[in-house]
Design an enzyme around this catalytic site. Structure first.
Site, PDB file in Angstrom:
ATOM      1  N   ASP A   1       3.899   2.331  -7.754  1.00 31.57           N
ATOM      2  CA  ASP A   1       4.848   2.285  -6.643  1.00 31.57           C
ATOM      3  C   ASP A   1       6.056   1.425  -7.035  1.00 31.57           C
ATOM      4  O   ASP A   1       6.190   0.272  -6.625  1.00 31.57           O
ATOM      5  CB  ASP A   1       4.148   1.717  -5.413  1.00 31.57           C
ATOM      6  CG  ASP A   1       4.997   1.765  -4.154  1.00 31.57           C
ATOM      7  OD1 ASP A   1       6.120   2.296  -4.221  1.00 31.57           O
ATOM      8  OD2 ASP A   1       4.534   1.267  -3.118  1.00 31.57           O
TER       9      ASP A   1
ATOM     10  N   CYS B   1       2.722   0.885   4.369  1.00 37.18           N
ATOM     11  CA  CYS B   1       4.099   1.318   4.130  1.00 37.18           C
ATOM     12  C   CYS B   1       5.024   0.624   5.144  1.00 37.18           C
ATOM     13  O   CYS B   1       5.144  -0.599   5.122  1.00 37.18           O
ATOM     14  CB  CYS B   1       4.171   2.836   4.200  1.00 37.18           C
ATOM     15  SG  CYS B   1       5.771   3.518   3.796  1.00 37.18           S
TER      16      CYS B   1
ATOM     17  N   HIS C   1       1.794   4.690  -4.240  1.00 37.49           N
ATOM     18  CA  HIS C   1       2.097   4.322  -2.862  1.00 37.49           C
ATOM     19  C   HIS C   1       1.325   5.269  -1.939  1.00 37.49           C
ATOM     20  O   HIS C   1       1.351   6.481  -2.114  1.00 37.49           O
ATOM     21  CB  HIS C   1       3.603   4.497  -2.628  1.00 37.49           C
ATOM     22  CG  HIS C   1       4.058   4.096  -1.278  1.00 37.49           C
ATOM     23  ND1 HIS C   1       4.614   2.851  -1.008  1.00 37.49           N
ATOM     24  CD2 HIS C   1       4.067   4.764  -0.102  1.00 37.49           C
ATOM     25  CE1 HIS C   1       4.936   2.787   0.261  1.00 37.49           C
ATOM     26  NE2 HIS C   1       4.614   3.934   0.843  1.00 37.49           N
TER      27      HIS C   1
END
Length: 299
Positions: A237, A189, A268
């Site tokens: 995502d 991330c 995600h």
């Protein structure tokens, strides 16, 4: 070691995962997130079930024990003159190390060095690397023990200085006495973004990078990228995937050695085994690919 899959667990609607992603990245506040979840509450899908599926439970995220006999873990500090002055991180090596090894920087999400990311560092040490996981929150006392507070703390810091802290950590690790001079970086991330940023910022220092669902570095520095990259993306995502086509054009233009893997039906955060977004099959495949990629480029 992987976590067992609960075949009887309730199916969580995709919008709940999308809302959590918005919440985790500061697009909506906690009140809005919980209000939206409230619209999904039914007899078979209570708020407690939804919260348990979406919010992290770090007791689940220990695949390699900190007491594992095959590794040695400690905390070390490093200088960061262009960042916050000093950084600190979790340093893990194979035990009884008798020669320099490839080194890998492990970069956390947008909430500080939580237990999941520390476990990732231990997994790398078990695989034969020297791993170092800095904590961007060191200047504020370190990861506070819960993600909400950690996110607020990280948002309060100067992003440019955080980035310089990770540049300093990368250079510190590459030059370490236990390093063979080959530096890799893996991040998740926000950490995925940092891997991309390092590839563009210190192209002569980074030998290989693996960003998990991370956005690209700023457009004006992408042409600097030289090191091989393994891009790990999740099919569901939408936010991060929207940035990929433009990034791929840049990588192709500059003849970067890259691979991109899109993991089917994955959200995600699918590698994070502390939440309901965890996808064991895809996580294990992505991790095997990551380790093999580092073995190929860092040995």
């Amino acid at each position: 070691m992987t976590q067992p899959v609960n075949e009887t667990a309730p199916i969580i609607p995709q919008e709940a995962f999308d809302w959590y992603d918005e919440y985790a990245h500061g697009m909506i506040d906690r009140r809005t997130f919980l209000k939206r979840l409230g619209t999904l509450v039914t007899i078979g899908l209570s708020m407690s079930v939804l919260s348990a599926a979406l919010l992290p439970n770090y007791a689940l995220a220990e695949q390699v024990s900190f007491n594992d006999d095959a590794i040695k873990a400690s905390y070390v500090t490093f200088r960061s003159p262009k960042g916050h002055g000093e950084g600190r991180g979790y340093f893990v090596t194979p035990k009884n190390l008798d020669k320099p090894l490839p080194v890998v920087l492990v970069i956390h999400e947008n909430r500080g060095l939580n237990p999941y990311v520390k476990d990732v560092a231990r997994r790398l040490a078990k695989a034969g690397f020297v791993a170092f996981a800095p904590d961007a929150l060191h200047i504020l006392g370190g990861y506070p023990g819960n993600d909400d507070e950690g996110k607020a703390m990280q948002r309060s810091l100067d992003k440019a200085k955080i980035q310089q802290d990770f540049v300093a950590a990368a250079e510190f690790l590459k030059a370490h006495a236990l390093s063979n001079g080959k530096l890799g970086a893996v991040g998740f991330c926000f950490g995925g973004y940092i891997v991309n940023m390092l590839a563009a910022t210190i192209p002569n220092s980074l030998s290989a990078g693996v960003p998990f669902y991370g956005t690209p570095a700023a457009a004006e520095i992408r042409d600097n990228i030289k090191s091989p990259l393994m891009i790990q993306l999740a099919e569901l995502d939408k936010r991060v995937n929207a940035t990929w086509p433009e990034y791929e054009v840049s990588l192709k233009k500059n003849k970067v050695d890259y691979q991109m893997f899109m993991y089917e039906n994955a959200n995600h955060g699918f590698h994070n085994d502390s939440t309901g977004r965890y996808d064991p099959k895809n996580a294990n495949l992505a991790w095997d690919r990551t380790v093999n990629f580092f073995q190929q480029h860092l040995s």
